[in-house]
Design an enzyme around this catalytic site. Sequence first.
Site, short mmCIF file in Angstrom:
data_model
loop_
_atom_site.label_atom_id
_atom_site.label_comp_id
_atom_site.label_asym_id
_atom_site.label_seq_id
_atom_site.Cartn_x
_atom_site.Cartn_y
_atom_site.Cartn_z
N LYS A 1 0.82 -1.23 0.00
CA LYS A 1 0.00 0.00 0.00
C LYS A 1 0.85 1.28 0.00
O LYS A 1 0.55 2.24 0.70
CB LYS A 1 -0.94 0.02 1.21
CG LYS A 1 -1.89 -1.17 1.26
CD LYS A 1 -2.85 -1.07 2.43
CE LYS A 1 -2.72 -2.24 3.35
NZ LYS A 1 -3.69 -2.29 4.41
N ASP B 1 -6.97 -6.57 10.68
CA ASP B 1 -8.26 -5.88 10.83
C ASP B 1 -9.48 -6.82 10.82
O ASP B 1 -10.47 -6.55 11.50
CB ASP B 1 -8.43 -4.74 9.81
CG ASP B 1 -8.16 -5.18 8.39
OD1 ASP B 1 -7.76 -6.34 8.17
OD2 ASP B 1 -8.33 -4.34 7.48
MG MG Z 1 -9.70 -0.75 7.10
#
Ligand code: MG
Length: 495
Positions: free
Chosen positions: A198, A233
């Site tokens: 990312k 997450d």
């Molecule tokens: Mg997220």
Amino acid sequence: MSMTASPAAGRSFPMCARSHKSSNVARRARMGVRSNLLSFAPILIDLQRDCATPLPLLRHVADSMTADMRAGLVVDGGSDLKMILTYVDNLPTGNEKGIFYALDLGGTNFRVLRVQLGGKEERVVATEFDQVSIPQEFMFGTSEALFDFIASGLAKFVQKEGGKFHLPNGRTREIGFTFSFPVKQTSIDSGILIKWTKGFAVSGTAGKDVVSCLNEAMQRQGTDMRVSALVNDTVGTLAGARYWDDDVMVAVILGTGTNACYIERVDSIPKLQGQKSTSGRTIVNTEWGAFSNGLPLSKFDRQMDADSINPGEQIFEKTISGMYLGEIVRRVLVNMAEAADLFGEHASTKLSMPFILGTPHISAMQQDSSKHLEAVGSILYDVVGVDSNVNARKIVWEVCDTIAKRGGRLAGAGIVGILQKMEEDSKGTIYGKRTVVAMDGGLYEHYPHYRKYLQDAVNELLGSEVSKNIVIEHSKDGSGIGAALLAATNSKYEH
Ligand code: MG
Ligand code: ADP
């Protein structure tokens, strides 16, 4: 299910050249001006055929997901799915008490959160959070510089602790660290960074334990804190949702990327080899974005993949997640514009810019139900710089629908793949009782058509008897609290 260009409910599809406008088009075509309607219809029909997700195909995808999960549980590298062990064996019970922190690092921002837990009766007494954007220099700098920056943000946040938040004397503050980059987890509170993704290119972290990196930076800042849980997450989302609802068994993220995790029986994980879990269960992070078996792909998907920074990888993610849906639509529109003058004869340079059309745009276009599709027209004008007539807008709407429908239905098939794996291993765990799938992520939250297509696929695959007990539920921002809860569950203090 129709495999050809079928009209969406309540929307007439302008393909048969009967109307006044269409006969003008035909006349223009005869006069040598390239006809749009007649020439871009085949592109749409091909797209709808290539992206179709009839029930047998969905069933094949769900079965392949189940098979790949099993293969990945036998041995590392056994399938596309990594099936990563998270070392989360104990889920929050509701009895957790005290103050806990969470730190979420997964993109261009990091978020810090504190929560005061009050046990079964009081539950979440108070929460506070803060968000800090990470300056570019730290995304390209050294590991020490990045973690010092994060630790100092955390230290500032801790200094503002007060009010309803109480740290008992003599205790060290504990944090759940949500780190959404690929990590080889080695225990609940350690994990080696495999690589930055990312857009991060930080030197000196790969191959190191990210928890040590953070702990050392906190020491350098003079902050007395300890990371007691390292989670990704999806795991945070599962833990956060489970705190409120014992029936939560699976968590799915549909945001920029996609992933899923679920609660697995330890005796169903051959590669665990003797490692014990007191509860007999553990959360497995599927990393399902890497799934690729039997997906219906068009030439536009193949081109996008070939042009990506990771060709051949993350094919499921590239077909269903928010980062890519807008880009696939854009590629189709470029083809329609070039081969068939969808937007007239003026080429738009903006339309040819990769990723200029985002998934929020295609979601907004799909939500336009006006007769002349004015919102579609203004988005096309504002975002990709093209003028459009109502017929062109209808085509664009159909393209958005085709891509969102495929994405939502495949995501639904993936969920069914996980549920049926759990049910096959232990009859009665899922079917015939209430089971909750906790969902989070901007795509799921903000794209109602996508959400509906996902639910439709689950209903079709499971049938109404089973699916009426499967609750697919948005768990907004559950992952931050979830990480703090896992810090509590894995606290070194009694609770
Ligand atoms: Mg997220
Ligand atoms: P992340 O996945 O980066 O942690 P989010 O869960 O907030 O972040 O998801 C952001 C993603 O959600 C965006 O990249 C976009 O693809 C998608 N998204 C955001 N808003 C919308 C919207 N209105 N409609 C459809 N998709 C959206």
